[in-house]
Write an enzyme that holds these catalytic residues in place. Structure first.
Site, short mmCIF file in Angstrom:
data_model
loop_
_atom_site.label_atom_id
_atom_site.label_comp_id
_atom_site.label_asym_id
_atom_site.label_seq_id
_atom_site.Cartn_x
_atom_site.Cartn_y
_atom_site.Cartn_z
N ASN A 136 -4.96 -60.36 25.31
CA ASN A 136 -4.52 -61.77 25.26
C ASN A 136 -3.45 -61.97 24.18
O ASN A 136 -3.14 -63.10 23.82
CB ASN A 136 -5.71 -62.71 25.01
CG ASN A 136 -6.40 -62.43 23.67
OD1 ASN A 136 -5.96 -61.57 22.91
ND2 ASN A 136 -7.48 -63.15 23.41
N HIS A 138 -3.68 -60.85 21.05
CA HIS A 138 -4.17 -60.92 19.66
C HIS A 138 -3.74 -59.70 18.86
O HIS A 138 -3.54 -58.62 19.40
CB HIS A 138 -5.68 -61.18 19.59
CG HIS A 138 -6.55 -60.03 19.95
ND1 HIS A 138 -7.63 -60.15 20.79
CD2 HIS A 138 -6.53 -58.73 19.58
CE1 HIS A 138 -8.22 -58.97 20.91
NE2 HIS A 138 -7.57 -58.09 20.20
N GLU A 143 -6.67 -64.66 17.23
CA GLU A 143 -6.74 -65.02 18.63
C GLU A 143 -5.69 -66.07 18.99
O GLU A 143 -5.14 -66.72 18.09
CB GLU A 143 -8.14 -65.58 18.94
CG GLU A 143 -9.27 -64.60 18.67
CD GLU A 143 -9.40 -63.53 19.75
OE1 GLU A 143 -8.46 -63.33 20.55
OE2 GLU A 143 -10.45 -62.87 19.79
C1 F6R Z 1 -8.66 -53.92 15.93
C2 F6R Z 1 -7.50 -54.73 16.19
C3 F6R Z 1 -7.26 -55.29 17.54
C4 F6R Z 1 -6.87 -54.20 18.53
C5 F6R Z 1 -6.67 -54.79 19.92
C6 F6R Z 1 -6.32 -53.73 20.93
O1 F6R Z 1 -8.71 -53.52 14.57
O2 F6R Z 1 -6.73 -54.97 15.31
O3 F6R Z 1 -6.27 -56.27 17.48
O4 F6R Z 1 -5.69 -53.59 18.10
O5 F6R Z 1 -7.83 -55.44 20.33
O6 F6R Z 1 -7.43 -52.93 21.11
P1 F6R Z 1 -7.36 -51.61 21.99
O7 F6R Z 1 -6.51 -50.67 21.24
O8 F6R Z 1 -8.78 -51.14 22.07
O9 F6R Z 1 -6.77 -52.00 23.31
#
Ligand code: F6R
Length: 255
Positions: A136, A138, A143
């Site tokens: 999304n 983030h 968020e």
């Molecule tokens: C976790 C973080 C999150 C992830 C995001 C993508 O420390 O900062 O913003 O980078 O949720 O997660 P993945 O890499 O699992 O798709």
């Protein structure tokens, strides 16, 4: 903004690890901002491999992680502290005292966020902030709708993030509902940013973040304003950008 092409997840991870290695070689006392999640695991594995070969030395650096679930202790196998221990810290020569995460067991959110902000400032700020991006948009746990001007703060996770992270838990009702996260202000204060993305599921949001309007509805879009950002993404994650802005993508050479 530099956008570097990678054939696949492995190639993305090698290119990202090269950028982190260069940072460490140029400044062994770097403060590295680090993410968890699926995206950085390959990069961490590559860094471990180069460390084992004797090419990298982590003894002088500090790390600050982006986020931690509220309610989970560092020894909890679902905590981000545990993730970092397993996937990186226990396999390199970093001093555990130099690895920092928000403390998920702290119930006084204001005090814990202040402690973490003070720590980052005391370390002199982040030299290289390594980031993934959520489906999304983030960044960390900022968020959609998060104010851009925040430093570390406590957030309620959105339903979509809880569902996305449920894969790491036995069921989605075990995913904590709140997290401490560095805010977009703290992230943007890093001297350099390295953002990675892999897979077709990130293609639309990666385009929106890098070429759409800069809006809190897509938290990652703020990185467009950073003066020194490198994006490394694989072919699938770049598919929308390649179809609309192909001239913006470089680095189609193996690494
Ligand atoms: C976790 C973080 C999150 C992830 C995001 C993508 O420390 O900062 O913003 O980078 O949720 O997660 P993945 O890499 O699992 O798709």
């Amino acid at each position: 903004m530099k956008i570097l092409f990678a054939d696949n997840y492995h190639s993305m991870s090698r290119k990202a690890a090269n950028i982190i290695s260069a940072q460490l070689i140029l400044n062994p006392h770097s403060v590295l901002g680090l993410p968890t999640g699926s995206s950085p695991i390959g990069t961490y594995q590559q860094l471990i491999e180069w460390y084992r070969k004797g090419d990298l030395d982590f003894s002088g650096c500090h790390t600050v992680n982006l986020d931690e679930y509220v309610g989970l202790a560092a020894r909890d196998s679902q905590s981000y502290a545990w993730f970092m221990h397993q996937n990186l810290f226990s396999q390199i020569n970093i001093d555990p005292a130099n690895t920092h995460l928000p403390d998920g067991t702290q119930t006084d959110a204001a005090a814990e966020c202040q402690r973490y902000n003070d720590l980052i400032h005391k370390l002199g700020g982040v030299d290289l902030q390594f980031l993934g991006i959520g489906p999304n948009g983030h960044i960390g746990f900022n968020e959609p709708g998060s104010a851009f001007e925040k430093e570390t703060h406590c957030v309620a996770l959105t339903e979509s993030t809880i569902q996305a992270n449920a894969r790491f838990f036995a069921s989605s009702d075990q995913v904590p509902t709140h997290a401490y996260t560095m805010g977009m202000k703290a992230i943007m204060q890093a001297r350099k940013i390295l953002l990675i993305a892999s897979g077709a599921a990130k293609a639309g949001i990666l385009y929106d973040a890098l070429f759409g309007p800069i809006t809190p509805q897509v938290p990652g879009s703020i990185v467009q304003l950073h003066p020194d950002i490198t994006v490394v993404a694989d072919q699938d994650a770049l598919s929308v950008i390649l179809s609309r802005q192909p001239q913006q993508v470089s680095g189609r050479t193996p690494c």
